[in-house]
Scaffold this motif. Structure first.
Motif, PDB file in Angstrom:
ATOM      1  N   LYS A 132      -3.531  -9.368   3.633  1.00  0.00           N
ATOM      2  CA  LYS A 132      -4.878  -9.867   3.270  1.00  0.00           C
ATOM      3  C   LYS A 132      -4.917 -11.385   3.118  1.00  0.00           C
ATOM      4  O   LYS A 132      -5.483 -11.912   2.163  1.00  0.00           O
ATOM      5  N   ASP A 146      -7.611  -1.812   6.883  1.00  0.00           N
ATOM      6  CA  ASP A 146      -8.280  -2.660   5.884  1.00  0.00           C
ATOM      7  C   ASP A 146      -9.452  -3.411   6.504  1.00  0.00           C
ATOM      8  O   ASP A 146     -10.453  -3.647   5.834  1.00  0.00           O
ATOM      9  N   ASP A 185       0.781  -1.239   0.000  1.00  0.00           N
ATOM     10  CA  ASP A 185       0.000   0.000   0.000  1.00  0.00           C
ATOM     11  C   ASP A 185       0.813   1.290   0.000  1.00  0.00           C
ATOM     12  O   ASP A 185       0.264   2.357  -0.286  1.00  0.00           O
ATOM     13  N   GLU A 197      -6.541  -8.995   8.171  1.00  0.00           N
ATOM     14  CA  GLU A 197      -7.125  -7.658   7.998  1.00  0.00           C
ATOM     15  C   GLU A 197      -8.417  -7.641   7.182  1.00  0.00           C
ATOM     16  O   GLU A 197      -8.793  -6.591   6.662  1.00  0.00           O
TER      17      GLU A 197
HETATM   18 MG    MG Z   1      -3.475  -3.383   4.960  1.00  0.00          MG
END
Ligand code: MG
Ligand code: COA
Length: 290
Positions: A94, A156, A35, A129
């Motif tokens: 994730k 997230d 990110d 997340e």
């Molecule tokens: Mg994240």
């Protein structure tokens, strides 16, 4: 057991930040391909990450790299390139199921075999997340012995839940507690949420103290300012160490006299309190030798 108090992200598209990160004495440095990097710069960042991990001197900091999420087209190219630098660990964001980690485990095992490296050398760290990550947490924790830590991704998670973030964080508190509980049950380190506010020392100090209180071993950090504050919060204070030593001495003495519990300054000291004291002093010793 290794120290993972300050878990610092350094964006992979910025070599200056990675170089600087190497001088900051963070417990972990996580070169970030996810990110912190625009999708327009993913390729350049991937090459930077491999170069930095392979050539920069990270000192005592753990050499980590966060690749892009398994659901993206960047995931496999990231994995193939960064593994050549033999990082200490690969951080996967994730993570929603055990199969993803088992797939990466197999990939790393084949790589280690080809390079004649010990199997399991490259650790895995999973960021938990999304709502699915939490629903499948037990299977994720048990997926592979290569898994070394869980990281709590609050921002997230808020997206996944449709929750609104607040300063107090009650909207993610259940998940924050759940993560540390599962990590402990499976012998994994737990690394707490990012504090986006990097100018206000009081805000990060309070949040880091909460994480330490819950049982987290460290916290993700995004700015040099946050490192010493977080390292402090996850280290026992001199007073705590003195109290722990007193508890251990007195309790051991009483045990020899056949007693199981004693009062110390108006407070009960029994086996769990004794074990907490021992745990605290073990952590202090680790910090001293870092
Ligand atoms: Mg994240
Ligand atoms: N790692 C290493 N060095 C960092 C750093 C980081 N995460 N964040 C800032 N620095 C450096 C800056 O390069 C600057 O160095 P210099 O004085 O040698 O020029 C110094 O620390 C002071 O930085 P500052 O000017 O206060 O901040 P900034 O505007 O350069 O950067 C952010 C602010 C938030 C963009 C930056 O901290 C950052 O990129 N953080 C990481 C973000 C990230 O990885 N997000 C994904 C994970 S949640």
């Amino acid at each position: 057991m290794r120290l993972r108090r300050a878990f610092l992200y350094a964006p992979a598209d910025d070599l200056h930040k990675i170089e600087k990160a190497c001088t900051l004495k963070a417990d972990c440095i996580c070169v970030d391909l996810e990110d912190a990097v625009s999708s327009l710069k993913k390729e350049e960042a991937r090459l930077n990450a491999a170069h930095a991990l392979g050539t920069f001197d990270f000192g005592k900091s753990e050499r980590l790299v966060r690749i892009n999420a398994p659901s993206t087209s960047f995931f496999m190219p990231d994995l193939r390139i960064v593994v050549d630098a033999i990082p200490d660990g690969i951080v996967i964001p994730k993570v929603e199921d055990a199969e993803t980690l088992q797939y990466v485990d197999g990939f790393l095992e084949a790589f280690e075999g080809k390079k004649e490296l010990p199997v399991g050398l490259i650790r895995l760290i999973a960021i938990i997340e999304t709502a699915s990550s939490f629903v499948n947490l037990k299977e994720i924790c048990a997926s592979t012995p290569r898994l070394s830590a869980l990281v709590f991704g609050a921002e997230d998670l808020a997206v996944s839940l449709g929750a609104r973030r607040s300063a107090a964080g009650q909207e993610v508190f259940y998940a924050r507690s759940q993560l540390v509980l599962f990590a402990a049950a499976y012998g994994l380190d737990a690394i707490d949420l990012v504090c986006n506010n990097y100018r206000d020392a009081e805000v990060i100090r309070t949040e880091a103290a909460q994480g330490a209180q819950l049982g987290y071993c460290g916290k993700q950090v995004i700015h040099p300012n946050q490192i010493p504050i977080v390292q402090d919060a996850f280290s026992p204070t001199t007073e705590e160490m003195e109290r722990a030593r007193r508890i251990m001495e007195e309790y051991e003495q009483r045990m020899e006299d056949g007693k199981g519990a004693l009062g110390m300054r108006g407070s009960l000291v029994d086996m769990p309190v004794y074990r907490q004291a021992r745990q605290l002093l073990e952590k202090a010793q680790l910090i001293q030798s870092w």
